[in-house]
Design a protein around this motif. Sequence first.
Motif, PDB file in Angstrom:
ATOM      1  N   LEU A 134     -13.902 -13.964  13.671  1.00 46.29           N
ATOM      2  CA  LEU A 134     -14.087 -12.794  14.524  1.00 46.29           C
ATOM      3  C   LEU A 134     -13.970 -13.244  15.976  1.00 46.29           C
ATOM      4  CD1 LEU A 134     -14.712  -9.789  14.121  1.00 46.29           C
ATOM      5  CD2 LEU A 134     -17.095 -10.322  14.502  1.00 46.29           C
ATOM      6  N   ILE A 135     -12.886 -12.861  16.632  1.00 45.41           N
ATOM      7  CA  ILE A 135     -12.644 -13.270  18.012  1.00 45.41           C
ATOM      8  C   ILE A 135     -13.377 -12.308  18.937  1.00 45.41           C
ATOM      9  CG2 ILE A 135     -10.880 -13.587  19.785  1.00 45.41           C
ATOM     10  CD1 ILE A 135      -8.965 -14.295  17.475  1.00 45.41           C
TER      11      ILE A 135
ATOM     12  N   GLY B  46     -16.632 -12.142  19.010  1.00 39.53           N
ATOM     13  CA  GLY B  46     -17.788 -11.647  18.268  1.00 39.53           C
ATOM     14  C   GLY B  46     -19.025 -12.511  18.394  1.00 39.53           C
ATOM     15  N   GLU B  47     -19.240 -13.083  19.559  1.00 39.63           N
ATOM     16  CA  GLU B  47     -20.443 -13.883  19.753  1.00 39.63           C
ATOM     17  C   GLU B  47     -21.661 -12.963  19.764  1.00 39.63           C
ATOM     18  OE1 GLU B  47     -17.817 -14.132  21.990  1.00 39.63           O
ATOM     19  OE2 GLU B  47     -16.982 -15.924  21.062  1.00 39.63           O
ATOM     20  N   GLY B  48     -22.652 -13.305  18.985  1.00 40.40           N
ATOM     21  CA  GLY B  48     -23.881 -12.521  18.951  1.00 40.40           C
ATOM     22  C   GLY B  48     -23.803 -11.274  18.087  1.00 40.40           C
ATOM     23  N   VAL B  49     -22.790 -11.146  17.253  1.00 39.59           N
ATOM     24  CA  VAL B  49     -22.669  -9.992  16.366  1.00 39.59           C
ATOM     25  C   VAL B  49     -23.473 -10.253  15.106  1.00 39.59           C
ATOM     26  CG1 VAL B  49     -21.069  -8.657  14.948  1.00 39.59           C
ATOM     27  CG2 VAL B  49     -20.412  -9.334  17.243  1.00 39.59           C
ATOM     28  N   GLU B  50     -24.296  -9.287  14.733  1.00 39.05           N
ATOM     29  CA  GLU B  50     -25.107  -9.398  13.522  1.00 39.05           C
ATOM     30  C   GLU B  50     -24.299  -9.004  12.299  1.00 39.05           C
ATOM     31  OE1 GLU B  50     -28.308 -10.484  13.272  1.00 39.05           O
ATOM     32  OE2 GLU B  50     -28.210 -10.942  15.418  1.00 39.05           O
ATOM     33  N   ARG B  51     -24.682  -9.541  11.154  1.00 38.49           N
ATOM     34  CA  ARG B  51     -24.019  -9.237   9.884  1.00 38.49           C
ATOM     35  C   ARG B  51     -24.082  -7.748   9.565  1.00 38.49           C
ATOM     36  NH1 ARG B  51     -22.746 -10.704   4.633  1.00 38.49           N
ATOM     37  NH2 ARG B  51     -23.879  -9.659   2.995  1.00 38.49           N
ATOM     38  N   SER B  52     -25.231  -7.132   9.764  1.00 40.40           N
ATOM     39  CA  SER B  52     -25.390  -5.707   9.445  1.00 40.40           C
ATOM     40  C   SER B  52     -24.501  -4.831  10.326  1.00 40.40           C
ATOM     41  CB  SER B  52     -26.854  -5.290   9.590  1.00 40.40           C
ATOM     42  OG  SER B  52     -27.298  -5.515  10.908  1.00 40.40           O
TER      43      SER B  52
ATOM     44  N   LEU C 151     -19.088 -11.255   1.859  1.00 42.89           N
ATOM     45  CA  LEU C 151     -19.879 -12.241   1.144  1.00 42.89           C
ATOM     46  C   LEU C 151     -20.784 -13.029   2.078  1.00 42.89           C
ATOM     47  CD1 LEU C 151     -17.333 -13.636  -1.459  1.00 42.89           C
ATOM     48  CD2 LEU C 151     -18.999 -11.796  -1.712  1.00 42.89           C
ATOM     49  N   ASP C 152     -20.222 -13.476   3.192  1.00 38.58           N
ATOM     50  CA  ASP C 152     -21.042 -14.239   4.129  1.00 38.58           C
ATOM     51  C   ASP C 152     -20.432 -14.157   5.512  1.00 38.58           C
ATOM     52  OD1 ASP C 152     -23.168 -15.712   4.928  1.00 38.58           O
ATOM     53  OD2 ASP C 152     -22.512 -17.603   4.077  1.00 38.58           O
ATOM     54  N   PHE C 153     -21.284 -14.252   6.512  1.00 32.92           N
ATOM     55  CA  PHE C 153     -20.847 -14.204   7.904  1.00 32.92           C
ATOM     56  C   PHE C 153     -21.857 -14.923   8.762  1.00 32.92           C
ATOM     57  CE2 PHE C 153     -20.981 -12.084  12.081  1.00 32.92           C
ATOM     58  CZ  PHE C 153     -19.701 -12.394  12.507  1.00 32.92           C
ATOM     59  N   GLU C 154     -21.381 -15.938   9.476  1.00 31.26           N
ATOM     60  CA  GLU C 154     -22.209 -16.622  10.467  1.00 31.26           C
ATOM     61  C   GLU C 154     -21.313 -17.373  11.431  1.00 31.26           C
ATOM     62  OE1 GLU C 154     -23.577 -20.720   8.361  1.00 31.26           O
ATOM     63  OE2 GLU C 154     -24.587 -18.909   7.678  1.00 31.26           O
ATOM     64  N   ASP C 155     -21.742 -17.465  12.672  1.00 33.86           N
ATOM     65  CA  ASP C 155     -21.001 -18.153  13.730  1.00 33.86           C
ATOM     66  C   ASP C 155     -19.574 -17.630  13.864  1.00 33.86           C
ATOM     67  OD1 ASP C 155     -23.228 -19.704  14.229  1.00 33.86           O
ATOM     68  OD2 ASP C 155     -22.595 -21.283  12.846  1.00 33.86           O
ATOM     69  N   SER C 156     -19.417 -16.313  13.785  1.00 33.65           N
ATOM     70  CA  SER C 156     -18.130 -15.633  13.952  1.00 33.65           C
ATOM     71  C   SER C 156     -17.101 -15.972  12.881  1.00 33.65           C
ATOM     72  CB  SER C 156     -17.532 -15.917  15.333  1.00 33.65           C
ATOM     73  OG  SER C 156     -18.386 -15.426  16.328  1.00 33.65           O
ATOM     74  N   LYS C 157     -17.521 -16.520  11.761  1.00 29.55           N
ATOM     75  CA  LYS C 157     -16.615 -16.804  10.647  1.00 29.55           C
ATOM     76  C   LYS C 157     -17.250 -16.280   9.370  1.00 29.55           C
ATOM     77  CE  LYS C 157     -14.404 -20.714  12.716  1.00 29.55           C
ATOM     78  NZ  LYS C 157     -13.899 -22.043  12.588  1.00 29.55           N
ATOM     79  N   GLY C 158     -16.382 -15.859   8.433  1.00 39.40           N
ATOM     80  CA  GLY C 158     -16.928 -15.324   7.205  1.00 39.40           C
ATOM     81  C   GLY C 158     -15.900 -15.173   6.107  1.00 39.40           C
TER      82      GLY C 158
END
Length: 120
Positions: free
Chosen positions: A19-20, A22-28, A55-62
């Motif tokens: 996610l370009i 997308g710093e600080g974007v929450e999973r929800s 399935l998973d998302f953290e640190d702008s990758k998922g």
Amino acid sequence: MKILPPTQRTNKRYFAFELIGGEGVERSDLLREIFSCAGALIGDKGSSECDIRLLDFEDSKGVVRCIRERVDMTRAVLASVTSINGKPVMFHVLGISGTVHGATNKYLEGCMVYNPEQEP
């Protein structure tokens, strides 16, 4: 209820993405925006046929899962996500694989985004 044999299960594909912007974007928040864009672009029936799952998302990758026959629709839905909570973002699909393990090993090297062997 019996478990279906592998030959009768639906085939799935796994998108590894970044996610370009997308710093600080929450999973929800990301999940809400994906389903909102899916409903707007392909409707409720189309989005249920795609069976999109984050399935998973953290640190702008998922990793996102979908049905094999709906890969093009799912890619269009991800491309239609342009902002999350007013922040402009862009999905960069790193690759598509037939297994979660293949998607994470090949496209998300060095990231611990989705690791089923990892203990909680």
